[in-house]
Design a protein around this motif. Sequence first.
Motif, PDB file in Angstrom:
ATOM      1  N   GLN A 136       0.851  -1.183   0.000  1.00 58.49           N
ATOM      2  CA  GLN A 136       0.000   0.000   0.000  1.00 58.49           C
ATOM      3  C   GLN A 136       0.892   1.240   0.000  1.00 58.49           C
ATOM      4  O   GLN A 136       1.824   1.347   0.789  1.00 58.49           O
ATOM      5  CB  GLN A 136      -0.908   0.004   1.206  1.00 58.49           C
ATOM      6  N   THR A 137       0.566   2.097  -0.905  1.00 59.37           N
ATOM      7  CA  THR A 137       1.346   3.342  -0.972  1.00 59.37           C
ATOM      8  C   THR A 137       0.599   4.430  -0.226  1.00 59.37           C
ATOM      9  O   THR A 137      -0.600   4.589  -0.372  1.00 59.37           O
ATOM     10  CB  THR A 137       1.565   3.768  -2.431  1.00 59.37           C
ATOM     11  N   GLN A 138       1.321   5.104   0.568  1.00 59.15           N
ATOM     12  CA  GLN A 138       0.741   6.226   1.289  1.00 59.15           C
ATOM     13  C   GLN A 138       1.121   7.509   0.558  1.00 59.15           C
ATOM     14  O   GLN A 138       2.261   7.669   0.138  1.00 59.15           O
ATOM     15  CB  GLN A 138       1.262   6.263   2.706  1.00 59.15           C
ATOM     16  N   LYS A 139       0.138   8.401   0.430  1.00 57.69           N
ATOM     17  CA  LYS A 139       0.412   9.682  -0.212  1.00 57.69           C
ATOM     18  C   LYS A 139       1.101  10.583   0.787  1.00 57.69           C
ATOM     19  O   LYS A 139       0.593  10.811   1.873  1.00 57.69           O
ATOM     20  CB  LYS A 139      -0.875  10.346  -0.689  1.00 57.69           C
ATOM     21  N   ILE A 140       2.232  11.070   0.409  1.00 54.58           N
ATOM     22  CA  ILE A 140       2.951  12.011   1.265  1.00 54.58           C
ATOM     23  C   ILE A 140       2.496  13.417   0.859  1.00 54.58           C
ATOM     24  O   ILE A 140       2.537  13.764  -0.318  1.00 54.58           O
ATOM     25  CB  ILE A 140       4.465  11.867   1.076  1.00 54.58           C
ATOM     26  N   PRO A 141       2.010  14.204   1.815  1.00 56.57           N
ATOM     27  CA  PRO A 141       1.578  15.556   1.440  1.00 56.57           C
ATOM     28  C   PRO A 141       2.766  16.357   0.916  1.00 56.57           C
ATOM     29  O   PRO A 141       3.861  16.286   1.458  1.00 56.57           O
ATOM     30  CB  PRO A 141       1.032  16.143   2.737  1.00 56.57           C
ATOM     31  N   SER A 142       2.502  17.089  -0.170  1.00 55.61           N
ATOM     32  CA  SER A 142       3.600  17.844  -0.790  1.00 55.61           C
ATOM     33  C   SER A 142       3.884  19.098   0.035  1.00 55.61           C
ATOM     34  O   SER A 142       2.987  19.775   0.502  1.00 55.61           O
ATOM     35  CB  SER A 142       3.247  18.223  -2.222  1.00 55.61           C
ATOM     36  N   ALA A 143       5.122  19.433   0.167  1.00 58.43           N
ATOM     37  CA  ALA A 143       5.532  20.622   0.910  1.00 58.43           C
ATOM     38  C   ALA A 143       5.873  21.713  -0.099  1.00 58.43           C
ATOM     39  O   ALA A 143       6.453  21.451  -1.139  1.00 58.43           O
ATOM     40  CB  ALA A 143       6.743  20.310   1.770  1.00 58.43           C
ATOM     41  N   GLY A 144       5.496  23.018   0.199  1.00 57.27           N
ATOM     42  CA  GLY A 144       5.809  24.128  -0.688  1.00 57.27           C
ATOM     43  C   GLY A 144       4.604  24.555  -1.494  1.00 57.27           C
ATOM     44  O   GLY A 144       3.470  24.181  -1.215  1.00 57.27           O
ATOM     45  N   PHE A 145       4.882  25.372  -2.526  1.00 57.54           N
ATOM     46  CA  PHE A 145       3.820  25.930  -3.357  1.00 57.54           C
ATOM     47  C   PHE A 145       3.914  25.369  -4.755  1.00 57.54           C
ATOM     48  O   PHE A 145       4.986  25.034  -5.242  1.00 57.54           O
ATOM     49  CB  PHE A 145       3.958  27.460  -3.439  1.00 57.54           C
ATOM     50  N   THR A 146       2.785  25.375  -5.413  1.00 64.50           N
ATOM     51  CA  THR A 146       2.786  24.942  -6.810  1.00 64.50           C
ATOM     52  C   THR A 146       3.212  26.120  -7.677  1.00 64.50           C
ATOM     53  O   THR A 146       3.267  27.271  -7.234  1.00 64.50           O
ATOM     54  CB  THR A 146       1.379  24.484  -7.239  1.00 64.50           C
ATOM     55  N   LEU A 147       3.505  25.840  -8.889  1.00 67.58           N
ATOM     56  CA  LEU A 147       3.934  26.880  -9.819  1.00 67.58           C
ATOM     57  C   LEU A 147       2.824  27.901 -10.045  1.00 67.58           C
ATOM     58  O   LEU A 147       3.074  29.104 -10.099  1.00 67.58           O
ATOM     59  CB  LEU A 147       4.347  26.239 -11.147  1.00 67.58           C
ATOM     60  N   LEU A 148       1.610  27.465 -10.132  1.00 71.27           N
ATOM     61  CA  LEU A 148       0.478  28.370 -10.333  1.00 71.27           C
ATOM     62  C   LEU A 148       0.315  29.309  -9.137  1.00 71.27           C
ATOM     63  O   LEU A 148       0.071  30.518  -9.304  1.00 71.27           O
ATOM     64  CB  LEU A 148      -0.802  27.553 -10.560  1.00 71.27           C
ATOM     65  N   GLU A 149       0.465  28.795  -7.925  1.00 73.17           N
ATOM     66  CA  GLU A 149       0.367  29.645  -6.739  1.00 73.17           C
ATOM     67  C   GLU A 149       1.468  30.712  -6.725  1.00 73.17           C
ATOM     68  O   GLU A 149       1.237  31.867  -6.362  1.00 73.17           O
ATOM     69  CB  GLU A 149       0.445  28.797  -5.461  1.00 73.17           C
ATOM     70  N   MET A 150       2.647  30.333  -7.129  1.00 74.20           N
ATOM     71  CA  MET A 150       3.762  31.296  -7.183  1.00 74.20           C
ATOM     72  C   MET A 150       3.502  32.383  -8.226  1.00 74.20           C
ATOM     73  O   MET A 150       3.763  33.567  -7.982  1.00 74.20           O
ATOM     74  CB  MET A 150       5.082  30.573  -7.497  1.00 74.20           C
TER      75      MET A 150
END
Length: 176
Positions: A9-23
């Motif tokens: 089972q793969t656990q989703k690791i929450p991404s840290a930082g901002f996306t390119l669109l947010e920047m």
Amino acid sequence: MFSFFKKIQTQKIPSAGFTLLEMIVAIFIFSIVVTIASGAMLSMISANRKAQALKTVMNNVNLALDSMSRDIRFGASYAPVSGIFSGLCVTTCEGIAVTKPGGVTQYFRSTKNGTLVRKRGALEQELTSTGAVLESLDFVISGTKVLVTLSGYAGKDPNDTQNRFDIQTTMTQRNI
């Protein structure tokens, strides 16, 4: 034994930082705020520069009036003049002749280019700077009192705002 082949089972690791669109959105909003702020700052600097120029011109006009007032206070007699220091006028005049106790006469008038001038003998001296343009300079003489009415504007540049001024003062002869 088959536990090895169990699906991991793969656990989703929450991404840290901002996306390119947010920047991109953040930079766009920041640039709008900086543009508005710099425009307001440039406007305030321009208004301050104009206020300082007006203050300088008004100080110059006040200094010229003080100089003229000093000469009129210590004058022995006054005569209204019109034209270029020739001819007497009856009521409101564009120039004044002030005779001092020693018999020396000096004249005050405005010129065609809008400056206040004092003439002593052959020497003609401008009392106001070119930043102040006098549209009218009137003298009303009543015995030992002289009423001076001065109107004009500060700022010769037609692209700039021309600030109008009207000054009225009474000068009296000093008895010494």
